[in-house]
Write a protein that holds these residues in place. Structure first.
Motif, mmCIF file in Angstrom:
data_model
loop_
_atom_site.group_PDB
_atom_site.id
_atom_site.type_symbol
_atom_site.label_atom_id
_atom_site.label_comp_id
_atom_site.label_asym_id
_atom_site.label_seq_id
_atom_site.Cartn_x
_atom_site.Cartn_y
_atom_site.Cartn_z
ATOM 1 N N ARG A 75 -3.145 5.940 -33.070
ATOM 2 C CA ARG A 75 -4.384 6.176 -33.814
ATOM 3 C C ARG A 75 -4.549 7.639 -34.170
ATOM 4 N N ILE A 76 -3.443 8.385 -34.066
ATOM 5 C CA ILE A 76 -3.448 9.825 -34.330
ATOM 6 C C ILE A 76 -4.535 10.507 -33.498
ATOM 7 N N LEU A 77 -4.525 10.179 -32.218
ATOM 8 C CA LEU A 77 -5.459 10.796 -31.280
ATOM 9 C C LEU A 77 -4.656 11.384 -30.121
ATOM 10 N N ALA A 78 -5.326 12.141 -29.296
ATOM 11 C CA ALA A 78 -4.708 12.658 -28.074
ATOM 12 C C ALA A 78 -5.640 12.334 -26.915
ATOM 13 N N LEU A 79 -5.179 12.572 -25.716
ATOM 14 C CA LEU A 79 -6.027 12.304 -24.551
ATOM 15 C C LEU A 79 -6.857 13.548 -24.252
ATOM 16 N N ALA A 80 -8.157 13.363 -24.180
ATOM 17 C CA ALA A 80 -9.034 14.504 -23.893
ATOM 18 C C ALA A 80 -9.278 14.649 -22.401
ATOM 19 N N SER A 81 -9.432 13.524 -21.717
ATOM 20 C CA SER A 81 -9.606 13.604 -20.269
ATOM 21 C C SER A 81 -9.033 12.333 -19.667
ATOM 22 N N ALA A 82 -8.628 12.420 -18.429
ATOM 23 C CA ALA A 82 -8.064 11.259 -17.751
ATOM 24 C C ALA A 82 -8.784 11.091 -16.427
ATOM 25 N N THR A 83 -9.217 9.861 -16.165
ATOM 26 C CA THR A 83 -9.865 9.555 -14.885
ATOM 27 C C THR A 83 -8.965 8.594 -14.140
ATOM 28 N N ILE A 84 -8.565 8.994 -12.961
ATOM 29 C CA ILE A 84 -7.719 8.113 -12.167
ATOM 30 C C ILE A 84 -8.576 7.548 -11.038
ATOM 31 N N THR A 85 -8.568 6.250 -10.916
ATOM 32 C CA THR A 85 -9.327 5.595 -9.853
ATOM 33 C C THR A 85 -8.339 4.869 -8.957
ATOM 34 N N LEU A 86 -8.346 5.216 -7.703
ATOM 35 C CA LEU A 86 -7.431 4.601 -6.754
ATOM 36 C C LEU A 86 -8.228 3.633 -5.887
ATOM 37 N N PRO A 103 0.832 -1.209 0.000
ATOM 38 C CA PRO A 103 0.000 0.000 0.000
ATOM 39 C C PRO A 103 0.868 1.262 0.000
ATOM 40 N N VAL A 104 0.510 2.210 -0.857
ATOM 41 C CA VAL A 104 1.289 3.439 -0.999
ATOM 42 C C VAL A 104 0.492 4.577 -0.396
ATOM 43 N N GLU A 105 1.162 5.385 0.407
ATOM 44 C CA GLU A 105 0.478 6.531 1.001
ATOM 45 C C GLU A 105 0.945 7.842 0.388
ATOM 46 N N LEU A 106 2.185 7.880 -0.082
ATOM 47 C CA LEU A 106 2.734 9.121 -0.618
ATOM 48 C C LEU A 106 2.340 9.264 -2.084
ATOM 49 N N LEU A 107 1.806 10.454 -2.399
ATOM 50 C CA LEU A 107 1.385 10.685 -3.778
ATOM 51 C C LEU A 107 2.583 10.745 -4.706
ATOM 52 N N ASP A 108 3.700 11.261 -4.188
ATOM 53 C CA ASP A 108 4.867 11.437 -5.049
ATOM 54 C C ASP A 108 5.350 10.117 -5.618
ATOM 55 N N SER A 109 5.324 9.079 -4.771
ATOM 56 C CA SER A 109 5.792 7.797 -5.281
ATOM 57 C C SER A 109 4.784 7.195 -6.262
ATOM 58 N N LEU A 110 3.529 7.592 -6.107
ATOM 59 C CA LEU A 110 2.510 7.122 -7.039
ATOM 60 C C LEU A 110 2.720 7.718 -8.433
ATOM 61 N N LEU A 111 3.298 8.920 -8.454
ATOM 62 C CA LEU A 111 3.463 9.601 -9.737
ATOM 63 C C LEU A 111 4.377 8.842 -10.676
ATOM 64 N N PHE A 112 5.339 8.091 -10.118
ATOM 65 C CA PHE A 112 6.215 7.302 -10.981
ATOM 66 C C PHE A 112 5.394 6.259 -11.744
ATOM 67 N N VAL A 113 4.475 5.646 -11.019
ATOM 68 C CA VAL A 113 3.607 4.643 -11.645
ATOM 69 C C VAL A 113 2.729 5.313 -12.700
ATOM 70 N N ILE A 114 2.166 6.473 -12.316
ATOM 71 C CA ILE A 114 1.257 7.170 -13.239
ATOM 72 C C ILE A 114 2.008 7.584 -14.498
ATOM 73 N N ASN A 115 3.256 7.969 -14.319
ATOM 74 C CA ASN A 115 4.067 8.386 -15.459
ATOM 75 C C ASN A 115 4.163 7.263 -16.487
ATOM 76 N N LEU A 129 -2.679 15.956 -12.937
ATOM 77 C CA LEU A 129 -3.135 14.884 -12.039
ATOM 78 C C LEU A 129 -2.551 15.078 -10.644
ATOM 79 N N HIS A 130 -1.299 15.497 -10.603
ATOM 80 C CA HIS A 130 -0.641 15.709 -9.305
ATOM 81 C C HIS A 130 -1.357 16.800 -8.518
ATOM 82 N N LEU A 131 -1.611 17.924 -9.187
ATOM 83 C CA LEU A 131 -2.257 19.045 -8.490
ATOM 84 C C LEU A 131 -3.664 18.651 -8.042
ATOM 85 N N ASP A 132 -4.340 17.907 -8.887
ATOM 86 C CA ASP A 132 -5.705 17.513 -8.546
ATOM 87 C C ASP A 132 -5.711 16.541 -7.366
#
Lengths: 504, 344
Positions: free
Chosen positions: A282-293, A257-269, A321-324
């Motif tokens: 597919r010549i697309l970009a990301l319009a929105s990202a939903t993170i579910t923990l 289990p991870v409590e620190l957000l900073d270490s989570l960012l490596f995974v998110i990266n 994502l970090h700021l949010d």
């Protein structure tokens, strides 16, 4: 039917449970890792990486046997991760042809692609196989690719290819020659069949192919005929394509289990890296990202980030994502991370040559998120006036660059403006004939020179938020001669005098 | 002995990677200007406020600073640009801004130091006392309508009724002197919302303003780094000078550099000059006079302004005359009228 010669490419990823788990964990790539399956304490190795194999580990080893190897990383099998990874592989294959068949086995992912008639699009089969393999490698999976005009020949060859030589193309008509040296394990034999062939001394497909057909059928039935056709490379197949949904989703289950957000960012990266890669394919970009923990204790925490424009900039996504997540932290330790993204078009907006300089949308998003982290959410944005006479008759909406101009006409003469005091400060007022004659504000005494009013306003009397005010515009002067032009209000609900605003 | 110019060249080339042209004074720049929309002010400033520089509006409260700032922003939003209002003391009034002609969709409003922005309006729980909810007593007898109790029960409470008629006053023995009449206590109806006198809110002014000032300075930094905002108003007009003057000068210097880079005008509203040499233009607003055009409504104020500092004023001619140049008028005044006053 078209007369295009049939051509199939087979993509084979072995040790799939281990590959799926290690794909998003680059830090484990140089360690011997094994994936255990089964109910404790009867766990067995179901998949392992090359390092572990070189150490001497093998399938079906028990937990106790694994513990005798120092420094080995033991992971438990995650069916969910495998499903997500398989979807990614199929989607990657689907980029070459919509005709894709999924033949996955328990610990291997096999998908066969119908690439007939794609020469003009992707080049000859060798180049297509190379491109496919590169794409799959960029997804973090090692695989083998074989191309053949016979479906089963392609599958058998792919299973028999060594990782050192991961690509082979069988020329049409040469199937039996190429398949001949392959061991019988590339066919899905049942245990009795394996025993029979071992008893007969048949070890390769070549040996099987030269067996007389009628005698083989007499001993093994129609299944024997099919196996012989497979060994020859001329077994017919009814292609059953899978329908793929384009879902941009990545899942990582954390070991601890991870409590620190900073270490989570490596995974998110790493996850974002993959999502952007797939969207870009597919010549697309990301319009929105939903993170579910997924949180310890069974809860889950979900946040969605949506910048003004779809973007493939990983740094921007990480920052947002970090700021949010910093503004809305999860209340327990994190067990697993799911990142789901909605694709959006990458079309760029061309600004006019003479249009006014505006903030860059992506930078503005990050700036707004940063400011929101400083001042708190809801304290920035654009004000929208509401149709009410109540003192705080506005609401704040998120700031976005306005798309079109709404006509506003500047008044012809200079307007006197107000500075609202929030919350209103209490003043003591002396009344004469119910008109203010003097007031004490911020510990200074002012003599009223002109008092305009009272202006009465009230509303919401049908609600609990009822309000009512008696307003006075006051021109007052202090003893030292300083002028005070202000709006004072008597709150009719509390019967209290307040300084509402200063004219400035 | 190397000459001064050689030395200068050597020093400059040694520092070139850190500070470009360290010993060469910055060239005088004639800045582009943006009109404020106040005619006398624009005329005196030869067009308006400088773009890409800090302008300072100094003055006591009720001197007309906010009107100047809002009028300036209105001119910017009308041509389709966006601007930001960093509100240190949470005093911005959207209604006035809209009346001044600002397109609110193009104005980013940042409120600093507000802890509960969405606090709903005070709710008043209006609850009737319990006795109103008690069901009315069942009427008995003929007057309660038919189907009541039998008429013979009517006499049941008669003795109580007679007793209550014969009150103590009437039955008590009395002497010859006239009885002292007890005055009936007046029944008072009290409002049943909670008395407000007990909940006296502490004015927010008493709290130290450092957190919100720090927030405001950070926010301004972020906005300037982002770029694209044509004007950023840093409203510290409600802060006492002793607080504002403690902002380090390096901050203003940094803002000046950032404003020059991103070509946004920073408008600083304070009660006391604080940006010092970083300010390109300082407008000192003097205490205003109230206009008393009407008897019934407040009509506005007459603002007085003095240009305390204006850098790089353009001199029309290169030749320096022997006599002192005629100085331009640097004190002027105009009328700011309330939005409900008609055109005069």
């Amino acid at each position: 039917m078209s007369d295009t010669p049939k051509l199939y490419a087979c993509l084979y990823a072995k040790e799939f449970p281990a590959q799926a788990l290690l794909r998003l964990r680059p830090e484990l790539h140089n360690l011997p890792c094994v994936v255990m399956d089964g109910e404790p304490p009867f766990q067995q190795i179901c998949s392992l990486n090359t390092k572990a194999r070189l150490l001497g580990m093998d399938h079906c080893m028990t937990r106790i046997e694994v513990d005798t190897f120092p420094n080995s990383v033991v992971l438990s099998r995650s069916i969910q991760t495998e499903a997500v990874t398989k979807g990614i592989l199929l989607e990657c294959a689907g980029a070459f042809s919509p005709h894709t068949e999924d033949l996955s086995e328990d610990t291997a992912c096999i998908c066969c692609i119908d690439i007939s008639g794609t020469t003009n699009l992707f080049g000859p089969p060798e180049i297509l196989a190379n491109t496919l393999l590169e794409r799959v490698r960029s997804l973090g999976i090692s695989a083998q690719v074989s191309v053949s005009s016979n479906f089963h020949a392609a599958v058998c060859l792919a299973k028999g290819l060594s990782p050192r030589n991961p690509i082979q193309v069988i020329a049409s008509g040469k199937e039996s020659v190429v398949l001949a040296p392959l061991p019988l394990t590339v066919l899905d034999l049942t245990e009795p069949q394996k025993e029979t062939f071992a008893f007969w001394g048949i070890h390769t497909l070549g040996m099987l192919a030269v067996l007389p057909e009628e005698e083989l059928i007499a001993r093994m039935g129609q299944e024997g005929k099919r196996l012989r056709q497979l060994a020859h490379g001329n077994c017919a197949h009814l292609f059953m394509p899978v329908e793929l949904d384009f879902v941009l989703e990545e899942l990582v289950e954390l070991d601890t289990p991870v409590e620190l957000l900073d270490s989570l960012l490596f995974v998110i990266n790493v996850m974002l890296d993959q999502l952007v890669l797939r969207a870009k394919a597919r010549i697309l970009a990301l319009a929105s990202a939903t993170i579910t923990l997924s949180l310890e204790g069974g809860g889950s925490h979900s946040r969605t980030v949506r910048p003004a424009l779809p973007s493939t900039d990983i740094q921007l996504w990480i920052k947002l994502l970090h700021l949010d997540l910093e503004a809305h932290p999860p209340h327990a330790a994190i067990l697993a991370v799911t990142l789901h993204a909605e694709p959006g078009s990458t079309s760029k907006v061309q600004s006019g040559l003479f249009s006014p300089q505006l903030p860059e949308p992506t930078r503005l998003d990050v700036t707004l998120a940063r400011i929101s982290a400083i001042v708190g959410e809801g304290n920035l944005g654009r004000a929208v006036l509401e149709d009410t006479h109540a003192p705080e008759g506005f609401r704040i909406e998120p700031f976005a660059l306005p798309a079109r101009d709404s006509a506003t006409i500047a008044p012809s003469q200079t307007q006197l403006s107000m500075r609202k005091l929030r919350p209103p400060e209490t003043v003591s007022v002396r009344l004469q004939n119910s008109r203010p004659t003097a007031l004490v504000y911020r510990e200074r005494r002012y003599v009223v020179e002109h008092a305009y009013g009272p202006w009465l306003a009230e509303g919401d009397w049908w609600n609990q938020t009822l309000w009512g005010f008696e307003q006075w515009d006051i021109v007052a002067r202090a003893q030292d001669g300083s002028l005070l032009c202000c709006c004072i209000m008597r709150d009719l609900m509390r019967d209290e005098w307040q300084m509402a605003a200063l004219y400035d | 002995m190397p000459s001064a110019s050689v030395l200068r060249l050597q020093i400059e080339s040694a520092l070139a990677h850190k500070i470009p042209s360290a010993l060469t004074p910055a060239p005088k720049m004639v800045r582009p200007i943006a009109a404020t929309g106040i005619e006398p002010l624009d005329n005196a400033m030869r067009g308006g406020l400088p773009v890409g520089a800090i302008s300072e509006l100094i003055g006591p409260e009720c001197s007309g600073r906010t009107s100047v700032a809002l009028s300036f922003l209105a001119q910017i939003t009308v041509i389709g640009k966006v601007c930001a209002w960093v509100d240190v003391s949470n005093t911005f009034d959207p209604a006035t801004a809209a009346a001044a002609g600002i397109n609110l969709a193009r104005l980013l409003w940042v409120r600093c130091g507000v802890s509960h922005p969405d606090a709903a309006r005070a709710r008043r729980d209006f609850v009737l006392p319990d006795r109103y909810f008690a069901p009315p007593p069942v009427k008995r007898g003929l007057h309660g309508g038919g189907f009541g109790s039998h008429p013979r029960n009517e006499v049941k409470g008669i003795s109580d009724a007679v007793a209550s008629l014969l009150q103590q006053e009437t039955t008590a023995p009395r002497c010859a002197e006239p009885p002292r009449r007890t005055r009936l206590t007046q029944k008072t109806f009290e409002p049943n919302y909670p008395p407000s006198s007990t909940i006296r809110r502490q004015p927010s002014r008493s709290a130290k303003p450092w957190p919100r000032m720090e927030q405001a300075l950070h926010v301004t930094d972020q906005l300037l780094q982002c770029g694209g905002f044509s004007a950023v108003v840093l409203d510290m007009g409600g802060m006492a000078p002793e607080f504002v003057s403690r902002v380090p000068l390096a901050t203003w210097f940094r803002y000046r550099a950032a404003a020059e880079r991103t070509q946004s005008s920073i408008l600083l509203m304070t009660q006391h000059p604080c940006a010092k040499s970083s300010a390109e233009l300082v407008l000192q607003l003097l205490p205003a006079e109230a206009l008393c055009d009407e008897i019934t409504v407040f009509t506005g104020i007459k603002s007085h302004v003095e240009m305390a500092r204006q850098r790089f004023t353009q001199i029309a001619d290169n030749i320096l005359p022997l006599r002192k140049l005629p100085q331009s008028v640097n004190a002027l005044s105009w009328h700011s009228r309330t939005s409900w006053t008609g055109r005069r």
